[in-house]
Enzyme design. Structure first.
Site, PDB file in Angstrom:
ATOM      1  N   HIS A   1     -10.355   7.476   1.172  1.00  0.00           N
ATOM      2  CA  HIS A   1     -11.377   7.722   0.141  1.00  0.00           C
ATOM      3  C   HIS A   1     -11.667   9.224   0.136  1.00  0.00           C
ATOM      4  O   HIS A   1     -10.774  10.022  -0.139  1.00  0.00           O
ATOM      5  CB  HIS A   1     -12.582   6.840   0.482  1.00  0.00           C
ATOM      6  CG  HIS A   1     -13.706   6.837  -0.502  1.00  0.00           C
ATOM      7  ND1 HIS A   1     -13.597   7.298  -1.781  1.00  0.00           N
ATOM      8  CD2 HIS A   1     -14.991   6.393  -0.381  1.00  0.00           C
ATOM      9  CE1 HIS A   1     -14.762   7.158  -2.406  1.00  0.00           C
ATOM     10  NE2 HIS A   1     -15.623   6.615  -1.576  1.00  0.00           N
TER      11      HIS A   1
ATOM     12  N   HIS B   1      -4.354   5.233  -6.921  1.00  0.00           N
ATOM     13  CA  HIS B   1      -5.771   4.907  -7.083  1.00  0.00           C
ATOM     14  C   HIS B   1      -5.889   3.426  -7.398  1.00  0.00           C
ATOM     15  O   HIS B   1      -5.038   2.886  -8.107  1.00  0.00           O
ATOM     16  CB  HIS B   1      -6.375   5.739  -8.225  1.00  0.00           C
ATOM     17  CG  HIS B   1      -7.856   5.839  -8.143  1.00  0.00           C
ATOM     18  ND1 HIS B   1      -8.684   4.852  -8.619  1.00  0.00           N
ATOM     19  CD2 HIS B   1      -8.659   6.794  -7.608  1.00  0.00           C
ATOM     20  CE1 HIS B   1      -9.931   5.211  -8.390  1.00  0.00           C
ATOM     21  NE2 HIS B   1      -9.956   6.376  -7.771  1.00  0.00           N
TER      22      HIS B   1
ATOM     23  N   ASP C   1      -8.196  14.173  -5.491  1.00  0.00           N
ATOM     24  CA  ASP C   1      -8.095  14.875  -4.218  1.00  0.00           C
ATOM     25  C   ASP C   1      -6.816  15.680  -4.061  1.00  0.00           C
ATOM     26  O   ASP C   1      -6.677  16.434  -3.107  1.00  0.00           O
ATOM     27  CB  ASP C   1      -8.178  13.863  -3.062  1.00  0.00           C
ATOM     28  CG  ASP C   1      -9.567  13.279  -2.953  1.00  0.00           C
ATOM     29  OD1 ASP C   1     -10.528  14.056  -3.068  1.00  0.00           O
ATOM     30  OD2 ASP C   1      -9.693  12.061  -2.782  1.00  0.00           O
TER      31      ASP C   1
HETATM   32  N1  CMC Z   1       1.866   6.971  -1.293  1.00  0.00           N
HETATM   33  C1  CMC Z   1       2.895   6.098  -1.248  1.00  0.00           C
HETATM   34  N2  CMC Z   1       2.828   4.828  -1.699  1.00  0.00           N
HETATM   35  C2  CMC Z   1       1.651   4.425  -2.208  1.00  0.00           C
HETATM   36  C3  CMC Z   1       0.539   5.281  -2.286  1.00  0.00           C
HETATM   37  C4  CMC Z   1       0.681   6.598  -1.808  1.00  0.00           C
HETATM   38  N3  CMC Z   1      -0.356   7.448  -1.863  1.00  0.00           N
HETATM   39  N4  CMC Z   1      -0.502   4.608  -2.844  1.00  0.00           N
HETATM   40  C5  CMC Z   1      -0.051   3.387  -3.086  1.00  0.00           C
HETATM   41  N5  CMC Z   1       1.247   3.268  -2.713  1.00  0.00           N
HETATM   42  C6  CMC Z   1       2.127   2.100  -2.855  1.00  0.00           C
HETATM   43  C7  CMC Z   1       1.798   1.042  -1.805  1.00  0.00           C
HETATM   44  O1  CMC Z   1       2.567   1.237  -0.630  1.00  0.00           O
HETATM   45  C8  CMC Z   1       2.161  -0.209  -2.558  1.00  0.00           C
HETATM   46  O2  CMC Z   1       3.576  -0.328  -2.562  1.00  0.00           O
HETATM   47  P1  CMC Z   1       4.296  -1.761  -2.405  1.00  0.00           P
HETATM   48  O3  CMC Z   1       3.978  -2.489  -3.662  1.00  0.00           O
HETATM   49  O4  CMC Z   1       5.739  -1.433  -2.214  1.00  0.00           O
HETATM   50  O5  CMC Z   1       3.698  -2.398  -1.178  1.00  0.00           O
HETATM   51  C9  CMC Z   1       1.735   0.065  -3.999  1.00  0.00           C
HETATM   52  O6  CMC Z   1       1.826   1.498  -4.127  1.00  0.00           O
HETATM   53  C10 CMC Z   1       0.323  -0.388  -4.331  1.00  0.00           C
HETATM   54  O7  CMC Z   1      -0.578   0.251  -3.437  1.00  0.00           O
HETATM   55  P2  CMC Z   1      -1.868  -0.414  -2.810  1.00  0.00           P
HETATM   56  O8  CMC Z   1      -2.006   0.073  -1.402  1.00  0.00           O
HETATM   57  O9  CMC Z   1      -1.833  -1.896  -3.031  1.00  0.00           O
HETATM   58  O10 CMC Z   1      -2.987   0.209  -3.707  1.00  0.00           O
HETATM   59  P3  CMC Z   1      -4.559   0.171  -3.429  1.00  0.00           P
HETATM   60  O11 CMC Z   1      -5.202   0.061  -4.750  1.00  0.00           O
HETATM   61  O12 CMC Z   1      -4.907  -0.844  -2.407  1.00  0.00           O
HETATM   62  O13 CMC Z   1      -4.840   1.601  -2.772  1.00  0.00           O
HETATM   63  C11 CMC Z   1      -5.336   3.883  -2.521  1.00  0.00           C
HETATM   64  C12 CMC Z   1      -5.354   2.677  -3.466  1.00  0.00           C
HETATM   65  C13 CMC Z   1      -6.075   5.046  -3.186  1.00  0.00           C
HETATM   66  C14 CMC Z   1      -6.087   3.526  -1.223  1.00  0.00           C
HETATM   67  C15 CMC Z   1      -3.867   4.244  -2.219  1.00  0.00           C
HETATM   68  O14 CMC Z   1      -3.198   4.589  -3.405  1.00  0.00           O
HETATM   69  C16 CMC Z   1      -3.770   5.369  -1.203  1.00  0.00           C
HETATM   70  O15 CMC Z   1      -3.823   5.106   0.006  1.00  0.00           O
HETATM   71  N6  CMC Z   1      -3.619   6.650  -1.683  1.00  0.00           N
HETATM   72  C17 CMC Z   1      -3.592   7.783  -0.763  1.00  0.00           C
HETATM   73  C18 CMC Z   1      -5.012   8.135  -0.336  1.00  0.00           C
HETATM   74  C19 CMC Z   1      -5.764   8.839  -1.430  1.00  0.00           C
HETATM   75  O16 CMC Z   1      -5.283   9.748  -2.065  1.00  0.00           O
HETATM   76  N7  CMC Z   1      -7.024   8.424  -1.605  1.00  0.00           N
HETATM   77  C20 CMC Z   1      -7.937   9.040  -2.572  1.00  0.00           C
HETATM   78  C21 CMC Z   1      -8.265   8.130  -3.704  1.00  0.00           C
HETATM   79  S1  CMC Z   1      -9.095   8.952  -5.067  1.00  0.00           S
HETATM   80  C22 CMC Z   1     -10.570   9.603  -4.466  1.00  0.00           C
HETATM   81  C23 CMC Z   1     -11.461   8.670  -3.772  1.00  0.00           C
HETATM   82  O17 CMC Z   1     -11.444   7.452  -3.931  1.00  0.00           O
HETATM   83  O18 CMC Z   1     -12.286   9.167  -3.054  1.00  0.00           O
END
Ligand code: CMC
Length: 497
Positions: free
Chosen positions: A309, A348, A404
Site C-alpha cells: 500500500h 492496482h 507510487d
Molecule cells: N508485479 C508483478 N505481477 C503483478 C503485480 C506486480 N506489481 N501486481 C499484480 N501482479 C500479478 C499477480 O502476480 C497476479 O498474477 P497471476 O494471475 O499470474 O497470479 C495478477 O497480476 C493479479 O494480481 P493480484 O495480486 O491478484 O492483484 P491484487 O488486486 O490482489 O493486488 C496490488 C493489487 C496493488 C497489491 C498488486 O498489484 C501489487 O502488489 N502491486 C505492487 C505494490 C504496489 O505498487 N502497491 C501500490 C498500490 S497503489 C497505492 C496504494 O494503494 O497505496
C-alpha cells in the site's frame, strides 16, 4: 460507468428511502415483469427454492443470503469474499473511481483539475465538507488548521526518546496514538459514548490532526538527522510550513523553494483520498468501535505503512536502486514474469488502466528535476515502464503504473530518504481518513464492523493434562538472531541463532 448508468445509480439512491427488504422468497407464479428487471433470482438447488433478491445501486444485500437456508436454524448462506474483492461496506459520497477508464474524482471534481488549479487545504475542505469553499471560508479553514500545528512539549519529549535510527513511520504512528492522550475530552471512554455526534467535537480533533501531522513528520525527520526540532510558522502555507520545519537551520528568514512547495501540494492533493483502500477501510473499521480518532488514525497509518500500500513508493525506490541501470531492466522484467520478483509501483486492485494520478506525478517529476537536476533513476523507471507496457504478461493482467511508481523519484530528488516516503503519504491521506470518519459518524446505516469467517478448525476436543500430551505439531520455531540471542547462546551453549 456511463452517464446514463451514473444517473441510474443516483436515481437508485433517491428511490432507496421507500424500498422494502432486499429479499423475497419467490414461487414461480409471483415473478412479475418489474421484479425480473430489478432483481436477481437465486435457485437453491439443495431445496429447490427460488429467492428474489433486489438489486439496488448495482448491489445485492449480503444479508439477503442469510434467508437462504437448507434447514431451519442453519443461519443461511454467508458471502465469502477474502480481501473484500467485491464487497461494498458503505455508501459514500466522497470519492469516485472508475478503474477501467482510469477516472478519479473527489466529490465529483476530476483529479486532473484539482491537481492543476487547487491547493491542498482547499481540497481538504472539499473532501471533508463536500464543496469547494469561497474565499472567506477557505481563509477561515486555513487559519483553523494552521493554528493547530504546535505539539505539547511532553509529546516532543516522547519523540526525542526514540532511537536515533527509528523508522520515521514508527515514530509517526506512535506519536499520533500518544497525541490522543493529551485530549481526554475526545476520548469516548472518558467523555462519553456520544461525543462524536457533536460536530464541534469532531471538528476540533480534525483540525488538530491535520494541523499537527506535518509537525510530527518534520520532528521525525529532524530526529533522524540529529538536528533540533523546528516550531511551526503558522502564517506560512501548509506545505511551505512543512518544508520550513524540515529544513530551517540558522537562516534568518528561511523560505522554502516555491517549486518544491507546489510539487508537494500537488502530491498531497493526489494522495488525499482514494475511497476504500486498505488504510481507509482500516480507519472506518477501527472507528466503528467508536474509539477516538487519534487511535484510529494511528491504526490507519499502520495499514498504510505496508509495502503493498503506502509503503510501495519506498519499495519502488529500493527496486530501482537494485536494478541500477537501463541495461539491467530486461533481466528484471524476466524475473518478474518468472514470479521471482514483483514490479513495485505497478498494478492496482481497482485500476485496470493507467492510474490517472501516475500521469500527473510523472509530469511533476520532470518539473522538479528542472529545478533540482535530474534524478538518474528516472532513466531506469521510464525504461521499466516502457518494457512492461509492451509486454504480454503486464498487458494481459492489466498492470499499469500506479501513483507510487514515480512519486518516490520526486521525493528522492527532493532529498528525502526512502523511509520518509510513507510519512509523506500519511500527511495528506489523513484528510481522506477524516472525511470517511465524519461520514461514518453521520451514517445511520453503520454499525460496529464484524466480518464473518468460514471455520475449518478442530471441531471438538477435551482438555488433556500436560503430562499426558504427545509432542504438539507446530510450525517452525526458528527465528532471526539478534545480538542478544547470540550473546545468550554463548553463555548457555544453546544453539539459538
Ligand atoms: N508485479 C508483478 N505481477 C503483478 C503485480 C506486480 N506489481 N501486481 C499484480 N501482479 C500479478 C499477480 O502476480 C497476479 O498474477 P497471476 O494471475 O499470474 O497470479 C495478477 O497480476 C493479479 O494480481 P493480484 O495480486 O491478484 O492483484 P491484487 O488486486 O490482489 O493486488 C496490488 C493489487 C496493488 C497489491 C498488486 O498489484 C501489487 O502488489 N502491486 C505492487 C505494490 C504496489 O505498487 N502497491 C501500490 C498500490 S497503489 C497505492 C496504494 O494503494 O497505496
Amino acid at each position: 460507468m456511463s452517464h446514463i448508468s451514473r444517473l441510474n445509480v443516483i436515481s437508485g439512491h433517491l428511490k432507496d428511502e421507500q424500498e422494502e427488504e432486499y429479499v423475497d422468497e419467490l414461487t414461480s407464479n409471483n415473478v412479475n415483469a418489474d421484479a425480473k428487471k430489478e432483481t436477481l433470482t437465486v435457485i437453491d438447488n439443495r431445496t429447490g427454492k427460488q429467492y428474489n433478491i433486489k438489486i439496488k445501486n448495482q448491489t445485492i444485500s449480503a444479508l439477503a443470503f442469510r434467508e437462504i437456508s437448507e434447514q431451519k436454524g442453519d443461519n443461511g448462506l454467508v458471502v465469502y469474499d477474502p480481501a473484500f474483492q467485491n464487497t461494498a461496506v458503505v455508501t459514500s459520497t466522497i470519492t469516485y473511481i472508475d478503474g477501467d477508464k482510469g477516472i478519479l474524482r473527489y466529490r465529483g471534481f476530476p483529479i486532473e483539475e484539482l491537481a492543476e488549479r487547487s491547493s491542498f487545504l482547499e481540497v481538504a475542505y472539499l473532501l471533508i465538507n463536500g464543496n469547494l469553499p469561497n474565499k472567506s471560508q477557505l481563509d477561515g479553514w486555513s487559519h483553523k488548521i494552521m493554528t493547530h500545528t504546535f505539539l505539547h512539549e511532553n509529546l516532543v519529549g516522547l519523540m526525542k526518546s526514540f532511537r536515533y535510527d527509528a523508522h520515521p513511520m514508527g515514530m509517526l504512528i506512535s506519536t499520533v496514538a500518544a497525541l490522543g492522550t493529551f485530549y481526554p475530552e475526545a476520548n469516548p471512554a472518558l467523555a462519553g459514548q456520544d461525543i462524536f455526534k457533536s460536530e464541534n467535537v469532531r471538528n476540533k480533533q480534525m483540525f488538530r490532526i491535520i494541523g499537527k501531522l506535518p509537525t510530527i513528520a518534520a520532528c521525525a525527520w529532524r530526529h533522524r538527522i540529529g538536528r533540533p526540532y523546528n516550531t511551526p510558522v503558522n502564517h506560512l502555507g501548509y506545505t511551505e510550513n512543512f518544508l520550513y520545519m524540515l529544513d530551517k537551520l540558522s537562516e534568518q528568514d528561511y523560505k522554502p523553494n516555491p517549486v518544491l512547495c507546489r510539487a508537494l501540494e500537488i502530491l498531497f492533493i493526489l494522495h488525499a483520498d482514494h475511497e476504500l483502500n486498505c488504510s481507509t477501510a482500516a480507519m472506518r473499521h477501527i472507528s466503528s468501535s467508536n474509539t477516538d480518532p487519534y487511535t484510529a488514525v494511528a491504526g490507519a497509518a499502520g495499514a498504510l505503512y505496508g509495502p503493498l500500500h503506502g509503503g510501495a513508493n519506498e519499495a519502488v525506490l529500493d527496486m530501482l536502486q537494485q536494478i541500477g541501470t537501463k541495461e539491467n531492466v530486461g533481466q528484471f522484467v524476466a524475473d518478474v514474469k518468472a514470479k521471482k520478483k514483483k514490479l513495485m509501483g505497478f498494478g492496482h486492485r481497482i485500476y485496470k488502466n493507467y492510474d490517472p494520478r501516475a500521469k500527473i506525478v510523472r509530469r511533476v517529476a520532470y518539473e522538479v528535476f528542472e529545478s533540482l537536476g535530474k534524478e538518474p533513476l528516472i532513466e531506469v523507471a521510464t525504461e521499466l515502464e516502457r518494457q512492461a507496457l509492451n509486454d504480454e504478461y503486464f498487458v494481459t493482467r492489466k498492470l499499469y503504473p500506479n501513483v507510487d511508481f514515480y512519486s518516490g523519484l520526486i521525493y528522492k530528488a527532493m532529498g528525502f530518504p526512502t523511509d520518509m516516503f510513507p510519512v509523506l503519504f500519511t500527511i495528506p491521506r489523513a484528510v481522506g481518513w477524516l472525511a470517511h470518519w465524519i461520514e461514518h459518524h453521520e451514517d445511520p446505516e453503520t454499525k460496529i464492523y464484524r466480518p464473518r469467517q468460514v471455520y475449518k478448525g478442530e471441531w471438538f476436543r477435551n482438555y488433556v493434562p500436560i503430562e499426558g500430551r504427545p509432542p504438539a505439531k507446530v510450525r517452525t520455531q526458528e527465528s532471526y538472531s539478534s545480538a542478544t540471542t547470540k550473546r545468550y547462546s554463548k553463555v548457555t551453549g544453546s544453539g539459538a541463532q
